[in-house]
Design an enzyme around this catalytic site. Structure first.
Site, PDB file in Angstrom:
ATOM      1  N   GLY A  11       0.818  -1.211   0.000  1.00  0.00           N
ATOM      2  CA  GLY A  11       0.000   0.000   0.000  1.00  0.00           C
ATOM      3  C   GLY A  11       0.848   1.255   0.000  1.00  0.00           C
ATOM      4  O   GLY A  11       2.090   1.207  -0.019  1.00  0.00           O
ATOM      5  N   ARG A  35      -0.023 -10.854  -0.612  1.00  0.00           N
ATOM      6  CA  ARG A  35      -0.813 -11.812  -1.389  1.00  0.00           C
ATOM      7  C   ARG A  35      -0.089 -12.250  -2.657  1.00  0.00           C
ATOM      8  O   ARG A  35      -0.291 -13.352  -3.149  1.00  0.00           O
ATOM      9  CB  ARG A  35      -2.171 -11.201  -1.760  1.00  0.00           C
ATOM     10  CG  ARG A  35      -3.129 -11.023  -0.587  1.00  0.00           C
ATOM     11  CD  ARG A  35      -4.495 -10.601  -1.103  1.00  0.00           C
ATOM     12  NE  ARG A  35      -5.462 -10.454  -0.027  1.00  0.00           N
ATOM     13  CZ  ARG A  35      -5.692  -9.324   0.616  1.00  0.00           C
ATOM     14  NH1 ARG A  35      -4.986  -8.246   0.323  1.00  0.00           N
ATOM     15  NH2 ARG A  35      -6.607  -9.262   1.561  1.00  0.00           N
ATOM     16  N   LEU A  72      -2.463  -2.322   6.672  1.00  0.00           N
ATOM     17  CA  LEU A  72      -3.595  -2.803   5.890  1.00  0.00           C
ATOM     18  C   LEU A  72      -4.678  -1.736   5.793  1.00  0.00           C
ATOM     19  O   LEU A  72      -4.915  -0.990   6.746  1.00  0.00           O
ATOM     20  CB  LEU A  72      -4.194  -4.054   6.532  1.00  0.00           C
ATOM     21  CG  LEU A  72      -3.374  -5.340   6.445  1.00  0.00           C
ATOM     22  CD1 LEU A  72      -4.008  -6.408   7.321  1.00  0.00           C
ATOM     23  CD2 LEU A  72      -3.275  -5.824   5.007  1.00  0.00           C
ATOM     24  N   GLY A  73      -5.322  -1.687   4.666  1.00  0.00           N
ATOM     25  CA  GLY A  73      -6.426  -0.745   4.527  1.00  0.00           C
ATOM     26  C   GLY A  73      -6.993  -0.784   3.119  1.00  0.00           C
ATOM     27  O   GLY A  73      -6.259  -0.936   2.148  1.00  0.00           O
ATOM     28  N   TYR A 124     -16.967   3.320   8.112  1.00  0.00           N
ATOM     29  CA  TYR A 124     -15.511   3.297   7.962  1.00  0.00           C
ATOM     30  C   TYR A 124     -14.829   3.638   9.285  1.00  0.00           C
ATOM     31  O   TYR A 124     -13.960   2.905   9.759  1.00  0.00           O
ATOM     32  CB  TYR A 124     -15.095   4.290   6.874  1.00  0.00           C
ATOM     33  CG  TYR A 124     -13.605   4.375   6.636  1.00  0.00           C
ATOM     34  CD1 TYR A 124     -12.977   3.548   5.711  1.00  0.00           C
ATOM     35  CD2 TYR A 124     -12.808   5.294   7.336  1.00  0.00           C
ATOM     36  CE1 TYR A 124     -11.620   3.622   5.484  1.00  0.00           C
ATOM     37  CE2 TYR A 124     -11.444   5.374   7.127  1.00  0.00           C
ATOM     38  CZ  TYR A 124     -10.855   4.540   6.189  1.00  0.00           C
ATOM     39  OH  TYR A 124      -9.500   4.607   5.978  1.00  0.00           O
ATOM     40  N   LYS A 128     -12.600   1.179  11.968  1.00  0.00           N
ATOM     41  CA  LYS A 128     -11.249   1.566  12.385  1.00  0.00           C
ATOM     42  C   LYS A 128     -11.170   1.678  13.914  1.00  0.00           C
ATOM     43  O   LYS A 128     -10.178   1.265  14.533  1.00  0.00           O
ATOM     44  CB  LYS A 128     -10.863   2.897  11.751  1.00  0.00           C
ATOM     45  CG  LYS A 128     -10.595   2.831  10.259  1.00  0.00           C
ATOM     46  CD  LYS A 128      -9.369   2.007   9.944  1.00  0.00           C
ATOM     47  CE  LYS A 128      -8.970   2.115   8.486  1.00  0.00           C
ATOM     48  NZ  LYS A 128      -7.774   1.287   8.166  1.00  0.00           N
ATOM     49  N   LEU A 151      -4.412  10.944   2.752  1.00  0.00           N
ATOM     50  CA  LEU A 151      -3.041  10.594   2.409  1.00  0.00           C
ATOM     51  C   LEU A 151      -2.649  11.107   1.028  1.00  0.00           C
ATOM     52  O   LEU A 151      -3.402  10.982   0.063  1.00  0.00           O
ATOM     53  CB  LEU A 151      -2.856   9.078   2.448  1.00  0.00           C
ATOM     54  CG  LEU A 151      -2.881   8.415   3.821  1.00  0.00           C
ATOM     55  CD1 LEU A 151      -2.882   6.906   3.681  1.00  0.00           C
ATOM     56  CD2 LEU A 151      -1.683   8.869   4.662  1.00  0.00           C
ATOM     57  N   ARG A 159      -7.379   8.112  -7.553  1.00  0.00           N
ATOM     58  CA  ARG A 159      -8.515   8.419  -6.693  1.00  0.00           C
ATOM     59  C   ARG A 159      -8.773   9.917  -6.762  1.00  0.00           C
ATOM     60  O   ARG A 159      -7.958  10.720  -6.319  1.00  0.00           O
ATOM     61  CB  ARG A 159      -8.232   7.997  -5.246  1.00  0.00           C
ATOM     62  CG  ARG A 159      -8.022   6.491  -5.103  1.00  0.00           C
ATOM     63  CD  ARG A 159      -7.790   6.115  -3.653  1.00  0.00           C
ATOM     64  NE  ARG A 159      -7.496   4.708  -3.506  1.00  0.00           N
ATOM     65  CZ  ARG A 159      -7.235   4.112  -2.341  1.00  0.00           C
ATOM     66  NH1 ARG A 159      -7.234   4.813  -1.229  1.00  0.00           N
ATOM     67  NH2 ARG A 159      -6.967   2.825  -2.287  1.00  0.00           N
TER      68      ARG A 159
END
Length: 220
Positions: A11, A35, A72-73, A124, A128, A151, A159
């Site tokens: 990420g 993964r 992770l996210g 969301y 968290k 971020l 995005r």
């Protein structure tokens, strides 16, 4: 010399974090669990591929390290369902910490999000917050949580909201003062630097850093 483990190394923050840990003289080994295969030309790097994170417990010994970094996210758009989002942002994160604790990890450093709150009306933020509470209640000597705002950084997937946030940060950054300081977009590398710096704190502590605090720690 310590051994670090990153889950979520592909990420935005995880990528920056891996690069920083590999050049740090504090670490003799940096392990990643991904993964898909992650190649990195550095003898300190050890990559373990687990194609299905539903079976993390089958690889328990791979979670042995001095420090676990959880990066992770996902997003609701990427996950496509609340159930899938919950798996990544809660279940996988908490399971990684549980396995790491079983194999000797004393310190967990995890990326959360601004507004994280288990009682939040927003799904969301609620997930968290639940993740944070689970880590705090795990009985680890040190749990360090980071709540960055929007971020900034180079992503493979475009995005629109984040591109807009980057433009706002560059054009109107001077407006993020006082109570608004916590909302200022923050670069992923700054978060990663803060995580590495706080990992060197030898005192056992359970603490949460807000986005403006992360910026002060990591901006050097």
């Amino acid at each position: 010399m310590k051994k670090a483990l990153i889950i979520g190394a592909t990420g935005l923050i995880g990528t920056e974090l891996l690069s920083l840990l590999l050049v740090s003289k504090q670490y003799s080994e940096v392990k990643t669990i991904t993964r898909k295969p992650l190649t990195h030309e550095n003898s300190k790097h050890k990559n373990t591929v687990i194609s299905d994170f539903d079976h993390l417990s089958d690889y328990g010994s791979e979670f042995a390290a001095d420090e676990l970094f959880i990066c992770l996210g996902t997003t609701m758009k990427q996950a496509k369902s609340k159930q899938a989002f919950y798996k990544v942002d809660f279940e996988y994160a908490v399971e990684a910490a549980r396995l790491a604790k079983q194999h000797g990890v004393k310190k967990v450093l995890a990326v959360s999000a601004i507004g994280a709150d288990c009682d939040s009306m927003f799904y969301y933020n609620r997930v968290k917050g639940q993740m944070e509470d689970a880590l705090r209640n795990m009985g680890l000597p040190s749990v360090i949580l980071f709540r960055p705002s929007l971020l900034l950084g180079d992503r493979e997937d475009l995005r629109y909201g984040e591109k807009m946030g980057e433009w706002i940060a560059k054009s109107f950054g001077f407006l993020f003062i006082g109570k608004l300081k916590i909302m200022k977009p923050i670069h992923a590398k700054t978060v990663a630097k803060a995580m590495v710096k706080e990992a060197q704190n030898k005192d056992p502590l359970v603490i949460t850093f807000q986005s403006d605090e992360i910026h002060e720690i990591g901006y050097y």
